[in-house]
Design a protein around this motif. Structure first.
Motif, PDB file in Angstrom:
ATOM      1  N   THR A 209      -2.095   4.709  12.788  1.00  0.00           N
ATOM      2  CA  THR A 209      -2.006   3.635  11.805  1.00  0.00           C
ATOM      3  C   THR A 209      -0.552   3.248  11.570  1.00  0.00           C
ATOM      4  OG1 THR A 209      -1.959   5.209   9.970  1.00  0.00           O
ATOM      5  CG2 THR A 209      -4.113   4.346  10.612  1.00  0.00           C
TER       6      THR A 209
ATOM      7  N   SER B 254       1.794   1.771   8.530  1.00  0.00           N
ATOM      8  CA  SER B 254       1.812   1.570   7.086  1.00  0.00           C
ATOM      9  C   SER B 254       3.083   0.859   6.665  1.00  0.00           C
ATOM     10  CB  SER B 254       1.741   2.917   6.358  1.00  0.00           C
ATOM     11  OG  SER B 254       0.556   3.593   6.690  1.00  0.00           O
TER      12      SER B 254
ATOM     13  N   ASN C  24       5.008   0.254   2.940  1.00  0.00           N
ATOM     14  CA  ASN C  24       5.021   0.614   1.524  1.00  0.00           C
ATOM     15  C   ASN C  24       3.799   1.442   1.142  1.00  0.00           C
ATOM     16  OD1 ASN C  24       7.425  -0.857   1.186  1.00  0.00           O
ATOM     17  ND2 ASN C  24       6.273  -2.735   0.824  1.00  0.00           N
ATOM     18  N   GLY C  25       3.426   2.389   2.011  1.00  0.00           N
ATOM     19  CA  GLY C  25       2.311   3.280   1.726  1.00  0.00           C
ATOM     20  C   GLY C  25       0.925   2.688   1.951  1.00  0.00           C
ATOM     21  N   LYS C  26       0.853   1.439   2.388  1.00  0.00           N
ATOM     22  CA  LYS C  26      -0.438   0.783   2.615  1.00  0.00           C
ATOM     23  C   LYS C  26      -0.647   0.588   4.118  1.00  0.00           C
ATOM     24  CE  LYS C  26      -2.998  -3.438   1.741  1.00  0.00           C
ATOM     25  NZ  LYS C  26      -2.910  -4.835   1.396  1.00  0.00           N
ATOM     26  N   VAL C  27      -1.794   1.009   4.618  1.00  0.00           N
ATOM     27  CA  VAL C  27      -2.106   0.835   6.033  1.00  0.00           C
ATOM     28  C   VAL C  27      -2.343  -0.652   6.296  1.00  0.00           C
ATOM     29  CG1 VAL C  27      -3.747   1.356   7.869  1.00  0.00           C
ATOM     30  CG2 VAL C  27      -3.086   3.147   6.271  1.00  0.00           C
ATOM     31  N   VAL C  28      -1.576  -1.211   7.255  1.00  0.00           N
ATOM     32  CA  VAL C  28      -1.694  -2.640   7.569  1.00  0.00           C
ATOM     33  C   VAL C  28      -2.320  -2.874   8.940  1.00  0.00           C
ATOM     34  CG1 VAL C  28       0.194  -3.348   6.056  1.00  0.00           C
ATOM     35  CG2 VAL C  28       0.677  -2.744   8.437  1.00  0.00           C
TER      36      VAL C  28
END
Length: 187
Positions: free
Chosen positions: A42, A44, A46-50
């Protein structure tokens, strides 16, 4: 007859253990040692999976680099390509529509200069990478949409070119998702 049944039952039980228990367990253990622990790699922000490093995504805004078209609309649940031949009139019409769309969004480029990968889908429909030439031909559009100099965008593309594996296997390529993420982080 009885002498054949018992060996068949033993062989069946043995094969069930090997193919339904041992082999899947071995594959699961090997996947846990791989990058992503068997869940894919994955990406990510800023801590968010894109997204996933090895699955293409659809980018349609002019401020982003476009990846390769997908015959399955980038659905990683079921990869697949078109089963139409290059001489199929429907396929030729689809490719021509992609060429026309590309030329509208990238004025000043000649049809013959468009890399084929930007208007034809891959066999899997999920390719995350494009060639350096396919990225470079989009630099002018992306730079204009982001109000950046073309040189700055070209440098960013150059920084994201991955050479062939071990310097000899496969072509050079650019991961479109990583490149677009890098664009978004430019100040």
């Amino acid at each position: 007859m009885k002498k054949y049944i018992w060996p068949s039952v033993k062989l069946t039980i043995f094969m069930i253990l090997v193919l339904a228990v041992l082999y899947p367990s071995l594959i699961a253990a090997v996947s846990k040692a791989a990058p992503g622990q068997g869940k894919g790699r994955t990406i990510s922000v800023n801590g968010k999976v894109v997204g996933y490093e090895n699955v293409g995504q659809k980018f349609t805004e002019d401020k982003y680099f476009n990846g390769r078209p997908s015959a399955v609309d980038y659905n990683a649940g079921g990869s697949g390509g078109s089963n139409k031949s290059a001489s199929n009139p429907d396929y030729q019409k689809l490719v021509q529509e992609r060429i026309d769309t590309f030329l509208i969004h990238n004025p000043g480029i000649n049809k013959e200069d468009i890399p084929a990968e930007l208007v034809t889908a891959s066999g899997s429909g999920l390719d995350p990478d494009i060639s350096p030439a396919a990225a470079m031909i989009q630099v002018k559009r992306v730079a204009a949409a982001r109000h950046l100099s073309e040189n700055r965008v070209m440098t960013l593309v150059s920084d994201h070119i991955r050479g062939p594996w071990l310097g000899m296997a496969g072509p050079a390529k650019v991961n479109v998702l990583k490149l677009n993420i890098a664009l978004d982080t430019l100040k």
